[in-house]
Scaffold this active site. Sequence first.
Site, PDB file in Angstrom:
ATOM      1  N   VAL A  59      33.778  29.226 -50.621  1.00  9.43           N
ATOM      2  CA  VAL A  59      34.963  30.335 -50.442  1.00  9.43           C
ATOM      3  C   VAL A  59      34.447  31.227 -49.269  1.00  9.43           C
ATOM      4  O   VAL A  59      35.382  32.324 -48.911  1.00  9.43           O
ATOM      5  CB  VAL A  59      35.261  31.485 -51.855  1.00  9.43           C
ATOM      6  CG1 VAL A  59      35.483  30.486 -53.037  1.00  9.43           C
ATOM      7  CG2 VAL A  59      33.610  31.823 -52.291  1.00  9.43           C
ATOM      8  N   TYR A 153      25.409  43.771 -54.326  1.00  7.53           N
ATOM      9  CA  TYR A 153      25.891  43.154 -55.481  1.00  7.53           C
ATOM     10  C   TYR A 153      27.143  44.406 -55.855  1.00  7.53           C
ATOM     11  O   TYR A 153      28.083  44.091 -56.217  1.00  7.53           O
ATOM     12  CB  TYR A 153      25.212  42.630 -56.543  1.00  7.53           C
ATOM     13  CG  TYR A 153      26.183  42.180 -57.638  1.00  7.53           C
ATOM     14  CD1 TYR A 153      26.429  40.646 -57.517  1.00  7.53           C
ATOM     15  CD2 TYR A 153      26.294  42.759 -58.874  1.00  7.53           C
ATOM     16  CE1 TYR A 153      27.161  40.202 -58.595  1.00  7.53           C
ATOM     17  CE2 TYR A 153      26.761  42.164 -60.068  1.00  7.53           C
ATOM     18  CZ  TYR A 153      27.392  40.605 -59.684  1.00  7.53           C
ATOM     19  OH  TYR A 153      28.067  40.074 -60.779  1.00  7.53           O
TER      20      TYR A 153
END
Length: 248
Positions: A59, A153
């Site tokens: 991706v 993150y």
Amino acid sequence: MNATRIALVTGAGTGIGKAAALALGEAGFTVVLAGRRAAPLEAVAALMEGRGHPITADVADPASVAALFEAVAARFGRLDVLFNNAGGWSPATPIEDVPLADWQHVVNVNLTGVFLCIQHAMRLMKAQDPKGGRIINNGSISAHAPRPLTGPYTATKHAVTGLTKQVALEGRAHNIACGQIDIGNADTDMAVKMKTGILQPNGQIMVEPTFDPVHAGRAVAHMASLPLDANILTMTIMASSAPFVGRG
């Protein structure tokens, strides 16, 4: 459920992606299993009695994403559900010491990868007949409250929430629904440290409870199975005793 409904799951070879793919198959979807490694995808497909179709894709690579969606369109002619699940992590590091390469890796997978898949899914869902579909993004409880030393993150998961809302807004005119599932402490490979002890905001190391990812997979399948005039914009599923509420 009509077996001709097509779902695409990224990061489908392990963890939440595997659980979601299996649950979608059980719900009657034909599921495209996308991921970087062929072997785990093929292992999941072998459990799905013909409903799973593995396609290797990264991706974070725009050309790979384009090829993935071209393959879906060519083979199935439409896409009813996209589960943007693929994600990555970086080592626990104070924000001022995060190497740029680590930041860029997490952004490329967790944010740019989601963005690229959304673009291709929106184009396909707008063009198909009947038009429309559903996009489900894998957020995290870190989209609401950070853990210590997880700047890249946390930043990307907060950004995914913004993308979810944007797509939910823009999709209205095209019968495209978009929602987000925020998962906390599912017992996957990413949760290994939780079971041995993970850093808390007060500086302590604490073992955290986890839960079987099959339940997260079933939650994704529930979101996917709704009619397009109904949408779960956000869902949080977590270990009941996880120290999320009150974190910090």
